[in-house]
Enzyme design. Structure first.
Site, PDB file in Angstrom:
ATOM      1  N   SER A 124      38.460  33.270  41.692  1.00 34.80           N
ATOM      2  CA  SER A 124      37.639  34.477  41.570  1.00 34.80           C
ATOM      3  C   SER A 124      37.232  34.693  40.121  1.00 34.80           C
ATOM      4  CB  SER A 124      38.446  35.683  42.063  1.00 34.80           C
ATOM      5  OG  SER A 124      37.807  36.894  41.706  1.00 34.80           O
ATOM      6  N   TYR A 147      46.522  40.679  41.184  1.00 35.79           N
ATOM      7  CA  TYR A 147      45.694  39.810  42.041  1.00 35.79           C
ATOM      8  C   TYR A 147      45.004  38.741  41.179  1.00 35.79           C
ATOM      9  CZ  TYR A 147      41.421  38.181  44.172  1.00 35.79           C
ATOM     10  OH  TYR A 147      40.392  37.379  44.596  1.00 35.79           O
ATOM     11  N   LYS A 151      45.446  34.407  40.891  1.00 36.49           N
ATOM     12  CA  LYS A 151      44.393  33.387  40.929  1.00 36.49           C
ATOM     13  C   LYS A 151      44.495  32.500  39.686  1.00 36.49           C
ATOM     14  CE  LYS A 151      42.221  34.482  44.753  1.00 36.49           C
ATOM     15  NZ  LYS A 151      42.216  33.568  45.917  1.00 36.49           N
TER      16      LYS A 151
END
Ligand code: WQD
Length: 337
Positions: A124, A147, A151
């Site tokens: 992302s 989050y 990644k």
């Protein structure tokens, strides 16, 4: 090619599975359906005219991995499965590290144990944190939430794995803001509960399911003061996965590409584009900024253009028109109750 797709019943996963099937690949989906519906796969099969295999389960479960690799012997993996809500990740960091990071380590180990050497990973643009766009792949990374850190950590783990295994080919795809739906209106984004993201929220205001959009701040240093993002059609994104897969066949090592249009659109520009698509005004009110938001984020997609021959082709108007068609035909998403 035999392709294992984790999280393949989800939003981006289902659109990618459809393209894989249409391109002649054989697909096995593993999905625990914690944030997806098996109905999406039934519709994918309807559209493709052929079915993917399906195992309901979590890739963190060794028995699920053993069954998937034992029965299907995948030649490649596209890894979508994971938790992906920024706000939730600050409340449940250990769940995010377990479901995203630990599960990916288990998957990569199973791949090594079964002689599967091609991995496309769903990353992302959030890894770029509060940097200055347009972002190239060598821009400094600095995720600002658990989050985003999962990644980034997974990217590093896969880089170490590729450095240790000369046969391993990893393609990291850093998505910007995926929106839109398959033009048939049969598959699309079906968030659980109140949508966190802009476009599904706007779509539900347009359909009357939600009353009003809160525009999180209009005092950013942008054209109209509202947040700017690089919205990319989910069908373009799906095509990027197939292009990455083809590239990895003869490019072992660790590879990373931004998947974005290279253009930014503000919140109000998205609202107006959606008003064109649905044919009526969208009710909104300006509210304070959302914690953790950056003013602007958009890609420099030149590397994917050059190396993968990939380019986003759909416009913001097409993204909104396709979203509106999906939302209108499926006001409750895949839930038919
Ligand atoms: C877009 C813009 C908001 C909702 C996140 C994740 C990213 C990826 C995509 C998973 C911002 C504004 C939003 C609303 C608003 N997810 N907004 N009112 O935050 O860019 O990216 O989702 O991979 O990793 O970080 O997307 O759609 O939430 O916000 O004004 O009700 O819309 O402030 O400017 P974001 P978003």
């Amino acid at each position: 090619m035999r392709v294992l797709v984790t999280g393949g019943a989800g939003y981006i996963g289902s659109h990618t599975v459809l393209l894989l099937l249409e391109s002649g690949h054989d697909v096995l989906v593993v999905d625990d359906l914690s944030n997806a519906s098996a109905e999406s796969l039934r519709r994918v099969a309807e559209l493709a005219g052929r079915e993917p295999g399906f195992i309901e389960g979590n890739i963190a479960d060794p028995a699920v991995l053993e069954r998937a690799f034992g029965e299907f012997s995948p030649e490649a993996v596209i890894h979508f499965a994971g938790w992906k809500a920024v706000g939730e990740s600050t409340q449940l960091p250990l769940v995010y590290y377990r479901e995203n990071v630990a599960a990916t380590v288990a998957l990569a180990q199973a791949m090594a144990d079964h002689g599967c050497h091609l991995l496309v990973f769903s990353s992302s643009a959030t890894v770029y944190g509060d940097g200055t766009p347009p972002f190239t792949e060598d821009a400094p990374t600095g995720a600002t939430n658990p989050y985003g850190r999962t990644k980034w950590m997974i990217e590093q783990i896969l880089a170490d794995a590729a450095a240790a295994d000369p046969q391993l080919a990893v393609g990291v795809l850093r998505y910007f803001n995926p929106i839109g739906a398959h033009p048939s209106g049969r598959i699309g984004e079906d968030p659980r509960g109140i949508p966190n993201n802009l476009v599904p929220f706007v779509a539900q205001v347009a359909s009357g399911r939600l009353a009003q959009l809160a525009v999180f701040g209009d005092d950013y240093d942008t054209e109209d003061g509202t947040g700017v993002r690089d919205y990319v059609h989910v069908m373009d994104l799906a095509a990027g996965h197939l292009a990455a897969l083809d590239y990895l066949v003869d490019h072992p090592g660790w590879n990373v590409w931004n998947l974005g249009t290279g253009h930014g659109a503000s919140v109000l520009q998205v609202v107006h584009a959606y008003e064109q698509a649905c044919g009526h005004p969208i009710a909104y009110a300006v509210k304070p900024r959302r914690p953790g938001d950056v003013a602007a984020s958009f890609a420099d997609p030149a590397k994917a253009n050059r190396e993968l021959g990939w380019q986003a082709t759909r416009t913001l108007d097409e993204m909104c028109a396709d979203t509106y068609r999906w939302q209108s035909a499926n006001p409750n998403g895949y839930r038919t109750d």
